[in-house]
Design an enzyme around this catalytic site. Structure first.
Site: not given
Ligand code: UD1
Ligand code: CA
Length: 451
Positions: A12-13, A15, A19, A109, A320, A338, A364, A374
Site C-alpha cells: 500500500l503506497a 498515502g 506531514r 511507509d 565517485r 571518478k 605513482n 572535460y
Molecule cells: C493502520 C492500522 C492500525 C495500525 C497502524 C500502524 C488500519 C485500519 N489501521 O492505521 O491498526 O496500528 O496502521 O501504523 O489498517 N493507505 C492507503 N489507502 C487508504 C488508507 C491507507 O493506501 O485509503 C495506506 C497508507 O498510505 C499507509 C497504510 O495504508 O501506508 C496505513 O494507513 P494509515 O492511514 O497510516 O493507517 P493508520 O491510521 O496509521
Molecule cells: Ca500510519
C-alpha cells in the site's frame, strides 16, 4: 516434496504523506540511499512473493515509475479515493483473484520490516489459519490499533478511535502488516464494512471477519523498531538511524572493524569484506564494495566505487561512481577519483583529481596531479601505463596517454602522448640572474632615501 506455496504481496503506497511537508510523495523519500517503497518491495520479494501488486494514489506517475524501476513485473493499481486500508487492498482486486496461496499486505511507509518477518507471517498461515497479523509492544500505544487476544489467540483488532477505555490500555498494537490465506482473502475483504468512527474500510477488521467465517486468526510479534512507520521527517530520521545500526552490526559481525560505528553511514547495498578497517566518519553512498583487508581512513566519502583487497583510501578521500581500485592501490588525502581504474599497487596519495582514466599497476601519481578530462562539452580519457611516474602538480590534458614506465616532470601541462620509458617536461624553463636580488634592494633603498 510439496510444491512451494505461491505468494502475492500487496504494497500500500497511496498515502498522501502531508506531514512530510514535501513536494515528493512520502514513499519516495529515502533511507540509506533508496526509497521507502523500494525497501519494502525488496523485503517482500526476498520473503518469497512471486507476484507483486502496488496500490498508489491518483496522479502519481513518479511512484509508478519507482515501482517499474525496482519491480518491473509488479502490477500497479490506483486507489482513486482514500477509504481505508481494506479499500486500498481491494484496489488490487484483479491480482487477488489470481489464486495465490498466500497474500501478504505491507505498508510502503514501513521500510524496516525484515524479509524473515514477512516469511514468518506466511508460515503462520499453515493449518487452516485465515489471517495472521503482525503486532508489537508499543512504548506509547496511542493511535495504534490494539490486538484483542484470548488465551493467546487473536480475536480482533480494534482501532484506537473505536476502542473503549479497557481496550486502550492494551499495549500489544497492530503494526499494520498482515498475511491472509490467498484462497479466502477476497471473501474476507469483501465482507468488511465501514461502520466505525472513521467511516473507513479497515483492513484490521479482516481478523473479526475471518473468525466469523470459521477461520483461525493468529498474531505474530516483532520488535517496535522494526515496524516503525514514517509519517514525518523526524520519524524518517529515526528509521534511518535504526537502519544504520542494523548495517553497522552486520558489518562488524561479518568481520569488519569499525572504530566508531556510530559515525559510519552505510547505504542499503554496501558490501564490506572481512578484516576491513573503517575509521571514524566515513560515508558510503549507493553501490560500494570493499574487499577484504582494505582500510578506509577517516572522513572518506565513497559512492558507486569498488575498493580492492588490501587497498587503502583516505583520510579525506572521495571515490565517485566508477572508481575501481585494484589490490593494494592507495588513494590518499584530498584525492577525488571518478570513473577511473587504479591498478594494482598504484599510488595516488595527495591532492589529486583523477577522472575518466586508467592507471596501470604500480604507477605513482604525484601530489596535485589533475586529469583535465572535460572541455565543457565532452569527457576524454587519460591512460597512464604501468609503473609510470607523474611528477607533482602536473595537468594531464585528455585525451592523452602516458606510456608505461614514463616520467612526467613536475609542473608539466601534458597535451600530447608520452612514449613508454620517456621523460616529458612541459613547463617554462628556469632562468637565473646572479646577484640580481642585492642590486635590486640597493636601488630600491636609494630611491626611498631621496623621497
Ligand atoms: C493502520 C492500522 C492500525 C495500525 C497502524 C500502524 C488500519 C485500519 N489501521 O492505521 O491498526 O496500528 O496502521 O501504523 O489498517 N493507505 C492507503 N489507502 C487508504 C488508507 C491507507 O493506501 O485509503 C495506506 C497508507 O498510505 C499507509 C497504510 O495504508 O501506508 C496505513 O494507513 P494509515 O492511514 O497510516 O493507517 P493508520 O491510521 O496509521
Ligand atoms: Ca500510519
Amino acid at each position: 516434496m510439496q510444491p512451494a506455496r505461491t505468494c502475492l504481496a500487496i504494497v500500500l503506497a497511496a498515502g498522501e504523506g502531508t506531514r512530510m511537508k514535501s513536494a515528493r510523495p512520502k514513499v519516495l523519500h529515502e533511507v540509506a540511499g533508496r526509497s521507502l517503497l523500494s525497501h519494502v518491495l525488496a523485503a517482500v520479494t526476498t520473503a518469497g512473493a512471486d507476484a507483486l501488486a502496488v496500490v498508489i494514489g491518483p496522479d502519481r506517475p513518479d511512484v509508478a515509475a519507482e515501482v517499474r524501476k525496482h519491480a518491473p513485473h509488479a502490477a500497479v493499481f490506483i486507489q482513486s479515493e482514500r477509504k481505508g486500508t481494506a479499500h486500498a487492498v481491494l484496489a488490487a482486486r484483479e491480482s487477488l483473484a489470481g489464486k495465490h496461496d498466500d497474500v501478504l499486505v505491507a505498508f510502503a511507509d514501513t521500510p524496516l520490516v525484515r524479509p524473515e518477518t514477512f516469511a514468518d507471517l506466511r508460515k503462520a498461515l499453515h493449518g487452516g489459519v485465515g489471517v495472521a497479523a503482525l503486532g508489537f509492544e508499543a512504548k506509547d500505544p496511542a493511535g495504534y490499533g490494539r490486538f484483542v487476544t484470548q488465551e493467546g489467540a487473536l480475536h480482533a483488532i480494534v482501532e484506537h478511535k473505536d476502542a473503549d477505555e479497557a481496550t486502550r490500555r492494551i499495549t500489544l498494537c497492530n503494526a499494520g502488516l498482515m498475511a491472509l490465506n490467498g484462497h479466502k482473502a477476497l471473501a474476507i475483504l469483501d465482507a468488511i464494512g465501514c461502520a466505525n468512527a472513521q467511516n473507513e474500510y479497515y483492513l484490521t477488521d479482516a481478523v473479526a471477519v475471518a473468525r466469523a467465517q470459521g477461520l483461525k486468526t493468529v498474531a505474530r510479534v516483532a520488535p517496535e523498531a522494526e515496524v516503525q512507520g514514517v509519517n514525518d521527517r523526524v520519524q524518517l530520521a529515526a528509521v534511518e538511524a535504526d537502519f544504520q545500526r542494523r548495517k553497522r552490526l552486520e558489518a562488524m559481525l561479518a568481520g569488519a572493524t569499525l572504530i566508531a560505528p556510530e559515525t559510519v553511514f552505510f547505504s542499503h547495498d554496501t558490501v564490506i569484506g572481512r578484516d576491513v578497517l573503517i575509521e571514524p566518519n566515513v560515508v558510503f553512498g549507493p553501490g560500494v564494495k570493499v574487499a577484504d583487508n582494505a582500510v578506509i581512513h577517516a572522513f572518506s566519502h565513497l559512492e558507486g566505487a569498488s575498493v580492492g583487497p588490501s587497498a587503502s583510501i583516505g583520510p579525506y578521500a572521495r571515490l565517485r561512481p566508477g572508481a575501481e581500485l585494484a589490490k593494494g592501490a592507495r588513494v590518499g588525502n584530498f584525492v577525488e577519483i571518478k570513473a577511473a581504474a587504479i591498478g594494482e599497487g598504484a599510488k595516488v596519495n595527495h591532492l589529486t583529481y583523477i577522472g575518466d582514466a586508467e592507471i596501470g599497476a604500480n604507477a605513482n601519481i604525484g601530489a596535485g596531479t589533475i586529469t583535465c578530462n572535460y572541455d565543457g562539452f565532452v569527457k576524454s580519457k587519460t591512460i597512464i601505463g604501468e609503473g609510470a611516474f607523474v611528477g607533482s602538480n602536473s595537468a594531464l590534458v585528455a585525451p592523452v596517454t602516458i606510456g608505461a614506465g614514463a616520467y612526467v616532470g613536475s609542473g608539466s601541462v601534458i597535451t600530447r602522448d608520452v612514449k613508454p620509458d620517456a621523460l616529458a617536461i612541459a613547463r617554462g624553463r628556469q632562468m637565473e640572474r646572479e646577484g640580481w636580488a642585492s642590486a635590486f634592494r640597493a636601488a630600491a633603498q636609494a630611491r626611498k632615501a631621496r623621497q
